[in-house]
Scaffold this motif. Structure first.
Motif, PDB file in Angstrom:
ATOM      1  N   ILE A 265       0.839  -1.203   0.000  1.00  0.00           N
ATOM      2  CA  ILE A 265       0.000   0.000   0.000  1.00  0.00           C
ATOM      3  C   ILE A 265       0.873   1.251   0.000  1.00  0.00           C
ATOM      4  O   ILE A 265       0.599   2.230  -0.701  1.00  0.00           O
ATOM      5  CB  ILE A 265      -0.946   0.007   1.216  1.00  0.00           C
ATOM      6  CG1 ILE A 265      -2.036  -1.046   1.020  1.00  0.00           C
ATOM      7  CG2 ILE A 265      -1.566   1.375   1.423  1.00  0.00           C
ATOM      8  CD1 ILE A 265      -2.941  -1.219   2.209  1.00  0.00           C
ATOM      9  N   GLU A 266       1.967   1.222   0.784  1.00  0.00           N
ATOM     10  CA  GLU A 266       2.876   2.369   0.819  1.00  0.00           C
ATOM     11  C   GLU A 266       3.497   2.616  -0.550  1.00  0.00           C
ATOM     12  O   GLU A 266       3.630   3.758  -0.995  1.00  0.00           O
ATOM     13  CB  GLU A 266       3.972   2.136   1.866  1.00  0.00           C
ATOM     14  CG  GLU A 266       3.457   2.230   3.300  1.00  0.00           C
ATOM     15  CD  GLU A 266       4.528   1.854   4.318  1.00  0.00           C
ATOM     16  OE1 GLU A 266       5.629   1.466   3.895  1.00  0.00           O
ATOM     17  OE2 GLU A 266       4.248   1.969   5.518  1.00  0.00           O
ATOM     18  N   ILE A 267       3.863   1.522  -1.234  1.00  0.00           N
ATOM     19  CA  ILE A 267       4.415   1.662  -2.582  1.00  0.00           C
ATOM     20  C   ILE A 267       3.359   2.239  -3.519  1.00  0.00           C
ATOM     21  O   ILE A 267       3.628   3.153  -4.311  1.00  0.00           O
ATOM     22  CB  ILE A 267       4.920   0.300  -3.106  1.00  0.00           C
ATOM     23  CG1 ILE A 267       6.133  -0.158  -2.294  1.00  0.00           C
ATOM     24  CG2 ILE A 267       5.270   0.384  -4.590  1.00  0.00           C
ATOM     25  CD1 ILE A 267       6.559  -1.589  -2.584  1.00  0.00           C
ATOM     26  N   SER A 268       2.131   1.722  -3.412  1.00  0.00           N
ATOM     27  CA  SER A 268       1.044   2.214  -4.264  1.00  0.00           C
ATOM     28  C   SER A 268       0.747   3.679  -3.984  1.00  0.00           C
ATOM     29  O   SER A 268       0.529   4.472  -4.900  1.00  0.00           O
ATOM     30  CB  SER A 268      -0.225   1.381  -4.042  1.00  0.00           C
ATOM     31  OG  SER A 268      -0.002   0.038  -4.384  1.00  0.00           O
ATOM     32  N   ASN A 269       0.742   4.042  -2.692  1.00  0.00           N
ATOM     33  CA  ASN A 269       0.500   5.437  -2.328  1.00  0.00           C
ATOM     34  C   ASN A 269       1.584   6.348  -2.879  1.00  0.00           C
ATOM     35  O   ASN A 269       1.313   7.464  -3.325  1.00  0.00           O
ATOM     36  CB  ASN A 269       0.419   5.589  -0.808  1.00  0.00           C
ATOM     37  CG  ASN A 269      -0.915   5.117  -0.261  1.00  0.00           C
ATOM     38  OD1 ASN A 269      -1.882   4.998  -1.000  1.00  0.00           O
ATOM     39  ND2 ASN A 269      -0.969   4.837   1.019  1.00  0.00           N
TER      40      ASN A 269
ATOM     41  N   PHE B 292       0.984   6.872  -6.385  1.00  0.00           N
ATOM     42  CA  PHE B 292      -0.226   7.669  -6.580  1.00  0.00           C
ATOM     43  C   PHE B 292       0.012   9.143  -6.266  1.00  0.00           C
ATOM     44  O   PHE B 292      -0.549  10.021  -6.933  1.00  0.00           O
ATOM     45  CB  PHE B 292      -1.337   7.115  -5.686  1.00  0.00           C
ATOM     46  CG  PHE B 292      -2.687   7.720  -5.945  1.00  0.00           C
ATOM     47  CD1 PHE B 292      -3.414   7.355  -7.074  1.00  0.00           C
ATOM     48  CD2 PHE B 292      -3.235   8.638  -5.068  1.00  0.00           C
ATOM     49  CE1 PHE B 292      -4.666   7.906  -7.317  1.00  0.00           C
ATOM     50  CE2 PHE B 292      -4.479   9.193  -5.306  1.00  0.00           C
ATOM     51  CZ  PHE B 292      -5.197   8.822  -6.433  1.00  0.00           C
ATOM     52  N   PHE B 293       0.863   9.427  -5.271  1.00  0.00           N
ATOM     53  CA  PHE B 293       1.023  10.797  -4.805  1.00  0.00           C
ATOM     54  C   PHE B 293       2.357  11.441  -5.188  1.00  0.00           C
ATOM     55  O   PHE B 293       2.586  12.603  -4.839  1.00  0.00           O
ATOM     56  CB  PHE B 293       0.872  10.852  -3.272  1.00  0.00           C
ATOM     57  CG  PHE B 293      -0.549  10.668  -2.809  1.00  0.00           C
ATOM     58  CD1 PHE B 293      -1.508  11.633  -3.059  1.00  0.00           C
ATOM     59  CD2 PHE B 293      -0.929   9.531  -2.133  1.00  0.00           C
ATOM     60  CE1 PHE B 293      -2.817  11.474  -2.637  1.00  0.00           C
ATOM     61  CE2 PHE B 293      -2.234   9.351  -1.709  1.00  0.00           C
ATOM     62  CZ  PHE B 293      -3.181  10.334  -1.960  1.00  0.00           C
ATOM     63  N   TYR B 294       3.234  10.714  -5.890  1.00  0.00           N
ATOM     64  CA  TYR B 294       4.544  11.278  -6.217  1.00  0.00           C
ATOM     65  C   TYR B 294       4.847  11.118  -7.699  1.00  0.00           C
ATOM     66  O   TYR B 294       4.432  10.151  -8.342  1.00  0.00           O
ATOM     67  CB  TYR B 294       5.648  10.610  -5.387  1.00  0.00           C
ATOM     68  CG  TYR B 294       5.651  11.076  -3.944  1.00  0.00           C
ATOM     69  CD1 TYR B 294       6.506  12.085  -3.512  1.00  0.00           C
ATOM     70  CD2 TYR B 294       4.773  10.523  -3.008  1.00  0.00           C
ATOM     71  CE1 TYR B 294       6.495  12.529  -2.202  1.00  0.00           C
ATOM     72  CE2 TYR B 294       4.752  10.959  -1.701  1.00  0.00           C
ATOM     73  CZ  TYR B 294       5.614  11.963  -1.302  1.00  0.00           C
ATOM     74  OH  TYR B 294       5.593  12.403  -0.008  1.00  0.00           O
ATOM     75  N   ASP B 295       5.583  12.082  -8.217  1.00  0.00           N
ATOM     76  CA  ASP B 295       5.988  12.069  -9.619  1.00  0.00           C
ATOM     77  C   ASP B 295       7.130  11.071  -9.808  1.00  0.00           C
ATOM     78  O   ASP B 295       8.100  11.069  -9.038  1.00  0.00           O
ATOM     79  CB  ASP B 295       6.435  13.487 -10.014  1.00  0.00           C
ATOM     80  CG  ASP B 295       7.029  13.527 -11.392  1.00  0.00           C
ATOM     81  OD1 ASP B 295       6.388  13.056 -12.331  1.00  0.00           O
ATOM     82  OD2 ASP B 295       8.173  14.017 -11.515  1.00  0.00           O
ATOM     83  N   SER B 296       7.026  10.247 -10.835  1.00  0.00           N
ATOM     84  CA  SER B 296       8.000   9.170 -11.030  1.00  0.00           C
ATOM     85  C   SER B 296       9.369   9.678 -11.471  1.00  0.00           C
ATOM     86  O   SER B 296      10.390   9.071 -11.162  1.00  0.00           O
ATOM     87  CB  SER B 296       7.469   8.170 -12.063  1.00  0.00           C
ATOM     88  OG  SER B 296       7.203   8.817 -13.294  1.00  0.00           O
ATOM     89  N   LEU B 297       9.421  10.816 -12.185  1.00  0.00           N
ATOM     90  CA  LEU B 297      10.707  11.331 -12.663  1.00  0.00           C
ATOM     91  C   LEU B 297      11.474  12.054 -11.560  1.00  0.00           C
ATOM     92  O   LEU B 297      12.633  11.732 -11.276  1.00  0.00           O
ATOM     93  CB  LEU B 297      10.487  12.285 -13.847  1.00  0.00           C
ATOM     94  CG  LEU B 297      11.729  13.055 -14.318  1.00  0.00           C
ATOM     95  CD1 LEU B 297      12.766  12.095 -14.890  1.00  0.00           C
ATOM     96  CD2 LEU B 297      11.351  14.114 -15.356  1.00  0.00           C
TER      97      LEU B 297
ATOM     98  N   PHE C 117      -1.142  15.086  -4.376  1.00  0.00           N
ATOM     99  CA  PHE C 117      -0.554  15.352  -3.065  1.00  0.00           C
ATOM    100  C   PHE C 117      -0.732  16.825  -2.706  1.00  0.00           C
ATOM    101  O   PHE C 117      -1.070  17.172  -1.571  1.00  0.00           O
ATOM    102  CB  PHE C 117       0.930  14.988  -3.088  1.00  0.00           C
ATOM    103  CG  PHE C 117       1.620  15.122  -1.751  1.00  0.00           C
ATOM    104  CD1 PHE C 117       1.858  14.009  -0.957  1.00  0.00           C
ATOM    105  CD2 PHE C 117       2.041  16.355  -1.278  1.00  0.00           C
ATOM    106  CE1 PHE C 117       2.481  14.122   0.273  1.00  0.00           C
ATOM    107  CE2 PHE C 117       2.668  16.488  -0.051  1.00  0.00           C
ATOM    108  CZ  PHE C 117       2.889  15.364   0.723  1.00  0.00           C
ATOM    109  N   LEU C 118      -0.483  17.704  -3.691  1.00  0.00           N
ATOM    110  CA  LEU C 118      -0.597  19.144  -3.440  1.00  0.00           C
ATOM    111  C   LEU C 118      -2.007  19.510  -2.986  1.00  0.00           C
ATOM    112  O   LEU C 118      -2.176  20.296  -2.040  1.00  0.00           O
ATOM    113  CB  LEU C 118      -0.229  19.926  -4.699  1.00  0.00           C
ATOM    114  CG  LEU C 118      -0.479  21.446  -4.620  1.00  0.00           C
ATOM    115  CD1 LEU C 118       0.388  22.078  -3.537  1.00  0.00           C
ATOM    116  CD2 LEU C 118      -0.211  22.107  -5.966  1.00  0.00           C
ATOM    117  N   LEU C 119      -3.026  18.944  -3.634  1.00  0.00           N
ATOM    118  CA  LEU C 119      -4.408  19.260  -3.253  1.00  0.00           C
ATOM    119  C   LEU C 119      -4.696  18.843  -1.816  1.00  0.00           C
ATOM    120  O   LEU C 119      -5.349  19.572  -1.061  1.00  0.00           O
ATOM    121  CB  LEU C 119      -5.380  18.572  -4.212  1.00  0.00           C
ATOM    122  CG  LEU C 119      -5.517  19.213  -5.594  1.00  0.00           C
ATOM    123  CD1 LEU C 119      -6.335  18.319  -6.513  1.00  0.00           C
ATOM    124  CD2 LEU C 119      -6.160  20.590  -5.488  1.00  0.00           C
TER     125      LEU C 119
END
Length: 748
Positions: free
Chosen positions: A316-320, A323-328, A336-338
């Motif tokens: 779940i932590e990896i998925s989060n 979901f919330f972080y840019d891969s590059l 995340f910002l919202l």
């Protein structure tokens, strides 16, 4: 009171806060528990009685589902979602019908009992539990958000987000109960008739030890007086041996949870804990249940189920993170910002301090990507990220919210608005300064500029936190439109502009093609003869009348509608040309000019689309003049040359529009085989009174003669302008002095 076996215990976690549905759900739980009790302890020995029990359950389910679907409709749930829900209900009915058909073919006794305990009851328990926790709860959250006046799409997304994490834990809770019940099936081979079941109840110690010891997860019970261990399974011993290094430590381990035992009593009978055990570095999901004294328990006890969810938690932590972080850049993303904005905005209501959101994007970054490739562009973005983190330190306050767009959040700057404003300006200047330093990558050196928008806010502001990002982006876009490399703060006027633009965008979607009209403006030669015309688009709005393209073309480009509008325009003009070509009067056989926007020019389907239209309407490409501005030409000159070379090979006429206000050099213009140059009307407007405009126009005419291209003066509105231009050697004119734009049927 009816006797039941609480194989499916009601818990507040099943509440949806919709009374009529909650009451009926509880009734369904009672019916299933009664169903199990009657099968186990009452004399239900014939198929007809079994089918009768199922029919009772079936009929109440039908009544409940009808009620439930009416409630969702009353709460304005989307019809498609209700239809999906109805399909789920039908699946249950279908399954129950299958069970009834199967039961009718079985003889009563051992086989029937085994089928009921192995198949029917586990399915009913699991289906109802998951349906309430996932399907019903999802619609209930949507309904709640709709009641709070949220838009349907927003309500849907909020419902998804609300259930993302909870569903995992809730489903595990149900799974624990269901898996515990399925353990009953392991001894179903002992059940030959109901008398055996009753006898088993008289040998409850062996019976429950068999269930507990066959469970994979650690299970134990403690008394409610001093919480000493009463029963436990082998899995608890193995768990302690594996993680604590001692098989005998299970007694002490069971006492570790005394704080949770104390929270349970006769009223609060169930507790679920998401527990991190720091001594063994494991994440555990633990269910505590208060078991009252009955025919199975001599005294009140607490039963504990433990599920090791460490691997699930890490997944779940990896998925989060994904979901919330840019891969590059590994920076927080827009989602995340919202969430961060929501927290900061809520906290500012308490602190009364101003915070600031700064948004910027890189000016013309696509040129680097087009010329040097995505790998180089990615390197620049990553270096930009490093510079921001060196300046700001806190990763959570920086986010990548678009391909070349970033945000910086300043939290609790000051209660004084002027001081907060000055601080935000200072930080914006620092960001601009560190990013203006050249980027040294391999053998290349890159300089970039940024356009910045910012908004100050605190909890007293009369808007939703969700609007903050939109306001910041509106300010950033305003900076870019003012000429790049600027800073603008959000103002209310920008909001009004954004709202008006959004209204125009929504109306424009319905305007294609019914409300859009094509007008043609004649181009006159030196002897006042018709030498061509330009196709101009107008919006014939049903309530606002005719709207000039100056008011909607830019919006169409920003929202992506320009391609649809452009290709519709091409089709209409090519069709009109095919009609004029058949006209007996040769004066109709003149070229038509069409404007290309930057998005049209960058569309990879442009050339093939134009080619298809030529074949469709059987016209010559020489009758089409494609106009493009200097600004578009210079955005990606190498690509421009290739495409124009292809268009030229088909026979299209090429025109450089608005010449004189861009930034192309003479050497660049000499590389393109233009057929026509159009003098920008800003010079025509001032040509009577401005000596500078006169000099510039003379130079443009001389350049056109040197390059052997036709020169067109557009926007000619009076005789003085016409006479001056003619004296300079201009041979083609377009403007209100000669002709107003007219629809095709009035074009003569």
């Amino acid at each position: 009171m009816k006797k039941t076996i609480k194989i499916l215990p009601w818990n507040n976690m099943f509440l949806l806060d919709i009374p009529v549905i909650d009451i009926q759900h509880r009734k369904l739980f009672e019916l299933i528990n009664e169903f199990v009790y009657e099968l186990t302890f009452d004399d239900v020995d014939d198929t007809e009685s079994l089918l009768g029990l199922l029919d009772n359950l079936y009929e109440y389910c039908n009544y409940h589902f009808i009620t439930e679907e009416k409630v969702w409709a009353q709460k304005n749930i989307n019809k498609e979602l209700i239809d999906e829900h109805h399909h789920e209900h039908n699946l249950l009915f279908g399954k129950v019908s299958q069970y009834k058909e199967k039961l009718a073919t079985l003889e009563t006794g051992f086989i029937t009992s085994k089928y009921i305990y192995n198949e029917i009851i586990p399915f009913l328990v699991k289906w109802l539990s998951f349906h309430i926790l996932e399907k019903d709860r999802f619609l209930a959250v949507i309904a709640k958000n709709l009641e709070l006046k949220k838009e349907p799409d927003d309500a849907f997304q909020r419902a998804q987000k609300t259930l993302e994490n909870k569903a995992f834990y809730l489903s595990l809770y149900v799974e624990l109960y269901v898996s515990c019940f399925k353990s009953l099936a392991k001894i179903s081979h002992l059940i030959e008739n109901k008398g055996v079941i009753k006898e088993i109840s008289n040998h409850k110690d062996d019976y429950f030890k068999h269930i507990i010891n066959n469970a994979v997860d650690p299970i134990w019970t403690v008394n409610v007086i001093d919480y000493q261990l009463v029963e436990h399974n082998i899995s608890l011993v193995k768990f302690c041996e594996e993680h604590l290094g001692s098989a005998t430590s299970y007694i002490d381990y069971a006492l570790r949870f005394k704080i949770y035992y104390e929270q349970l009593n006769n009223k609060e009978k169930n507790l679920i804990v998401d527990f991190y055990d720091d001594k063994i570095d494991r994440y555990l999901l633990i269910s505590f249940s208060y078991l009252e004294k009955d025919q199975f328990f001599a005294s009140d006890e607490i039963c504990v189920f433990v599920r090791d969810v460490t691997d699930n938690k890490k997944n779940i932590e990896i998925s989060n993170h994904l979901f919330f972080y840019d891969s590059l850049t590994n920076l927080p993303n827009r989602k995340f910002l919202l969430e961060r904005l929501r927290l900061v905005y809520e906290n500012s209501k308490i602190s009364d301090k101003y915070s600031a959101l700064i948004i910027f994007d890189i000016d013309n970054f696509h040129l680097i990507n087009d010329k040097f490739g995505s790998a180089t562009a990615d390197d620049i973005l990553f270096e930009l990220r490093n510079r921001l983190l060196d300046l700001l330190k806190n990763l959570d306050n920086v986010a990548r919210i678009g391909a070349d767009s970033f945000s910086v959040l300043q939290i609790d700057i000051s209660k004084d608005k002027n001081r907060a404003l000055a601080n935000t300006i200072e930080l914006s200047e620092q960001i601009n300064s560190i990013l203006n330093i050249p980027f040294e990558l391999k053998e290349n050196r890159f300089r970039i500029s940024i356009s910045i928008g910012a908004i100050l806010f605190n909890g007293k502001d009369n808007f939703d936190f969700m609007q903050l990002l939109g306001f910041g982006e509106a300010a950033q876009i305003h900076s870019k439109k003012e000429g790049l490399n600027r800073l603008n703060f959000y103002q209310h006027e920008l909001q009004q502009i954004a709202i008006n633009n959004l209204l125009i965008e929504n109306e424009l979607k319905f305007a294609i093609p019914n409300q859009l009209k094509i007008y043609y403006q004649v181009q006159h030669g030196p002897n006042n003869q018709n030498v061509g015309c330009e196709a101009l688009i107008r919006w014939d709005h049903p309530t606002k009348g005719v709207i000039s393209p100056d008011h909607f073309i830019t919006i169409a480009e920003d929202c992506g509608l320009i391609l649809s509008i452009g290709y519709w325009l091409f089709d209409q003009v090519f069709y009109q040309l095919s009609l004029w070509n058949k006209h007996p009067n040769p004066m109709y056989n003149v070229p038509v000019s069409l404007n290309l926007s930057v998005k049209q020019f960058n569309d990879p389907n442009l050339v093939s689309h134009l080619h298809d239209l030529l074949k469709k309407y059987q016209i010559s490409a020489s009758l089409i003049t494609l106009e493009i501005t200097e600004t578009i030409m210079m955005e990606n000159f190498e690509c421009f040359k290739k495409i124009f070379k292809i268009l030229k090979s088909f026979g299209y006429m090429l025109s450089l529009d608005d010449f004189g206000i861009g930034y192309s050099s003479l050497s660049v213009i000499s590389e393109i085989d233009f057929d026509e140059i159009k003098i920008d009307k800003s010079f025509i407007n001032n040509i009577v009174s401005s000596s500078k405009s006169q000099t510039i126009v003379k130079l443009i005419v001389a350049l056109a003669e040197e390059l052997s291209v036709r020169i067109v003066a557009e926007g000619v509105e009076d005789e003085k302008q016409y006479e001056i231009l003619k004296s300079y050697g201009v041979g083609c004119f377009q403007g209100f002095l000669f002709s107003l734009p007219r629809p095709a049927e009035d074009f003569k």
